[in-house]
Design a protein around this motif. Structure first.
Motif, PDB file in Angstrom:
ATOM      1  N   UNK A 199       4.352  44.978  10.189  1.00 10.06           N
ATOM      2  CA  UNK A 199       3.541  43.765  10.071  1.00 10.06           C
ATOM      3  C   UNK A 199       2.147  43.991  10.638  1.00 10.06           C
ATOM      4  N   UNK A 200       2.070  44.553  11.835  1.00 11.06           N
ATOM      5  CA  UNK A 200       0.778  44.760  12.497  1.00 11.06           C
ATOM      6  C   UNK A 200      -0.137  45.639  11.641  1.00 11.06           C
ATOM      7  N   UNK A 201       0.403  46.721  11.121  1.00  5.26           N
ATOM      8  CA  UNK A 201      -0.388  47.628  10.281  1.00  5.26           C
ATOM      9  C   UNK A 201      -0.800  46.956   8.979  1.00  5.26           C
ATOM     10  N   UNK A 202       0.120  46.220   8.364  1.00  4.21           N
ATOM     11  CA  UNK A 202      -0.191  45.519   7.119  1.00  4.21           C
ATOM     12  C   UNK A 202      -1.295  44.496   7.333  1.00  4.21           C
ATOM     13  N   UNK A 203      -1.222  43.773   8.426  1.00  5.25           N
ATOM     14  CA  UNK A 203      -2.229  42.769   8.745  1.00  5.25           C
ATOM     15  C   UNK A 203      -3.590  43.424   8.949  1.00  5.25           C
ATOM     16  N   UNK A 204      -3.630  44.453   9.762  1.00  4.03           N
ATOM     17  CA  UNK A 204      -4.892  45.148  10.039  1.00  4.03           C
ATOM     18  C   UNK A 204      -5.513  45.690   8.745  1.00  4.03           C
ATOM     19  N   UNK A 205      -4.709  46.349   7.929  1.00  2.00           N
ATOM     20  CA  UNK A 205      -5.223  46.922   6.679  1.00  2.00           C
ATOM     21  C   UNK A 205      -5.706  45.845   5.711  1.00  2.00           C
ATOM     22  N   UNK A 206      -4.950  44.768   5.588  1.00  2.00           N
ATOM     23  CA  UNK A 206      -5.339  43.691   4.680  1.00  2.00           C
ATOM     24  C   UNK A 206      -6.623  43.010   5.149  1.00  2.00           C
ATOM     25  N   UNK A 207      -6.743  42.804   6.452  1.00  2.00           N
ATOM     26  CA  UNK A 207      -7.963  42.177   6.985  1.00  2.00           C
ATOM     27  C   UNK A 207      -9.178  43.047   6.713  1.00  2.00           C
ATOM     28  N   UNK A 208      -9.032  44.340   6.928  1.00  2.00           N
ATOM     29  CA  UNK A 208     -10.154  45.250   6.693  1.00  2.00           C
ATOM     30  C   UNK A 208     -10.509  45.328   5.210  1.00  2.00           C
ATOM     31  N   UNK A 209      -9.495  45.327   4.332  1.00  2.00           N
ATOM     32  CA  UNK A 209      -9.759  45.343   2.880  1.00  2.00           C
ATOM     33  C   UNK A 209     -10.569  44.121   2.455  1.00  2.00           C
ATOM     34  N   UNK A 210     -10.318  42.987   3.101  1.00  2.00           N
ATOM     35  CA  UNK A 210     -11.047  41.756   2.784  1.00  2.00           C
ATOM     36  C   UNK A 210     -12.417  41.708   3.448  1.00  2.00           C
ATOM     37  N   UNK A 211     -12.691  42.677   4.328  1.00  2.00           N
ATOM     38  CA  UNK A 211     -13.980  42.716   5.005  1.00  2.00           C
ATOM     39  C   UNK A 211     -14.133  41.633   6.058  1.00  2.00           C
ATOM     40  N   UNK A 212     -13.028  41.223   6.642  1.00  2.00           N
ATOM     41  CA  UNK A 212     -13.056  40.162   7.656  1.00  2.00           C
ATOM     42  C   UNK A 212     -12.985  40.752   9.059  1.00  2.00           C
ATOM     43  N   UNK A 213     -13.711  40.162   9.963  1.00  3.25           N
ATOM     44  CA  UNK A 213     -13.571  40.511  11.379  1.00  3.25           C
ATOM     45  C   UNK A 213     -12.383  39.737  11.935  1.00  3.25           C
ATOM     46  N   UNK A 214     -11.910  40.161  13.087  1.00  9.50           N
ATOM     47  CA  UNK A 214     -10.848  39.404  13.749  1.00  9.50           C
ATOM     48  C   UNK A 214     -11.329  37.987  14.042  1.00  9.50           C
TER      49      UNK A 214
ATOM     50  N   UNK B 242      -5.607  36.326   3.143  1.00 11.77           N
ATOM     51  CA  UNK B 242      -5.801  37.761   2.937  1.00 11.77           C
ATOM     52  C   UNK B 242      -5.610  38.170   1.475  1.00 11.77           C
ATOM     53  N   UNK B 243      -5.160  37.222   0.647  1.00 10.08           N
ATOM     54  CA  UNK B 243      -4.984  37.502  -0.765  1.00 10.08           C
ATOM     55  C   UNK B 243      -3.801  38.413  -1.069  1.00 10.08           C
ATOM     56  N   UNK B 244      -2.761  38.321  -0.231  1.00  8.17           N
ATOM     57  CA  UNK B 244      -1.560  39.122  -0.448  1.00  8.17           C
ATOM     58  C   UNK B 244      -0.335  38.220  -0.357  1.00  8.17           C
ATOM     59  N   UNK B 245       0.788  38.735  -0.821  1.00 10.84           N
ATOM     60  CA  UNK B 245       2.023  37.955  -0.744  1.00 10.84           C
ATOM     61  C   UNK B 245       2.623  38.065   0.657  1.00 10.84           C
ATOM     62  N   UNK B 246       3.493  37.125   0.967  1.00  9.90           N
ATOM     63  CA  UNK B 246       4.210  37.194   2.239  1.00  9.90           C
ATOM     64  C   UNK B 246       5.048  38.463   2.294  1.00  9.90           C
TER      65      UNK B 246
ATOM     66  N   UNK C  88       4.412  41.340   0.938  1.00 15.11           N
ATOM     67  CA  UNK C  88       3.542  42.469   1.245  1.00 15.11           C
ATOM     68  C   UNK C  88       3.135  42.451   2.719  1.00 15.11           C
ATOM     69  N   UNK C  89       2.801  41.289   3.219  1.00 16.89           N
ATOM     70  CA  UNK C  89       2.393  41.166   4.617  1.00 16.89           C
ATOM     71  C   UNK C  89       3.521  41.575   5.553  1.00 16.89           C
ATOM     72  N   UNK C  90       4.716  41.127   5.242  1.00 18.24           N
ATOM     73  CA  UNK C  90       5.865  41.404   6.094  1.00 18.24           C
ATOM     74  C   UNK C  90       6.586  42.687   5.697  1.00 18.24           C
ATOM     75  N   UNK C  91       6.156  43.309   4.647  1.00 16.19           N
ATOM     76  CA  UNK C  91       6.734  44.522   4.080  1.00 16.19           C
ATOM     77  C   UNK C  91       8.208  44.314   3.758  1.00 16.19           C
ATOM     78  N   UNK C  92       8.482  43.214   3.082  1.00 15.36           N
ATOM     79  CA  UNK C  92       9.839  42.915   2.644  1.00 15.36           C
ATOM     80  C   UNK C  92      10.047  43.598   1.306  1.00 15.36           C
ATOM     81  N   UNK C  93      11.148  44.280   1.166  1.00 14.03           N
ATOM     82  CA  UNK C  93      11.465  44.925  -0.096  1.00 14.03           C
ATOM     83  C   UNK C  93      12.545  44.134  -0.798  1.00 14.03           C
ATOM     84  N   UNK C  94      12.412  44.041  -2.109  1.00 15.16           N
ATOM     85  CA  UNK C  94      13.414  43.338  -2.895  1.00 15.16           C
ATOM     86  C   UNK C  94      14.728  44.117  -2.832  1.00 15.16           C
ATOM     87  N   UNK C  95      15.847  43.431  -2.681  1.00 12.97           N
ATOM     88  CA  UNK C  95      17.132  44.143  -2.659  1.00 12.97           C
ATOM     89  C   UNK C  95      17.442  44.723  -4.030  1.00 12.97           C
ATOM     90  N   UNK C  96      18.130  45.847  -4.033  1.00 12.90           N
ATOM     91  CA  UNK C  96      18.524  46.473  -5.287  1.00 12.90           C
ATOM     92  C   UNK C  96      19.558  45.598  -5.957  1.00 12.90           C
TER      93      UNK C  96
END
Length: 75
Positions: A3-18, A54-58, A60-68
């Motif tokens: 989550x922390x990494x996804x948040x940081x990367x998404x924020x930077x992709x959007x060009x937002x400061x903390x 951040x323009x991403x899905x929950x 993606x943010x939480x790195x939830x994978x769809x079950x097989x």
């Protein structure tokens, strides 16, 4: 710490400061910093707003994978 990494990367992709993201979410910059370093987690009510800003899905943010799909078949 996905989550922390996804948040940081998404924020930077959007060009937002903390600071800017914090303003958008009505939280402190320190809260965003804690989330990005894995020392804290946002309130569950903030998560959908955070993902939307951040323009991403929950998922993606939480790195939830769809079950097989299940291989079992009901008879």
């Amino acid at each position: 710490m996905a989550f922390a990494e996804n948040l940081l990367n998404a924020r930077k992709r959007k060009g937002l400061s903390q600071e800017k993201l914090a303003e958008m979410l009505h939280v402190s910059r320190q809260a965003v910093s804690k989330w990005e370093t894995g020392r804290g987690f946002p309130d569950i009510k903030v998560l959908p707003v955070l993902a939307a800003e951040l323009g991403i899905s929950l998922a993606e943010l939480l790195q939830v994978q769809e079950p097989a799909p299940s291989a079992s078949v009901l008879s």
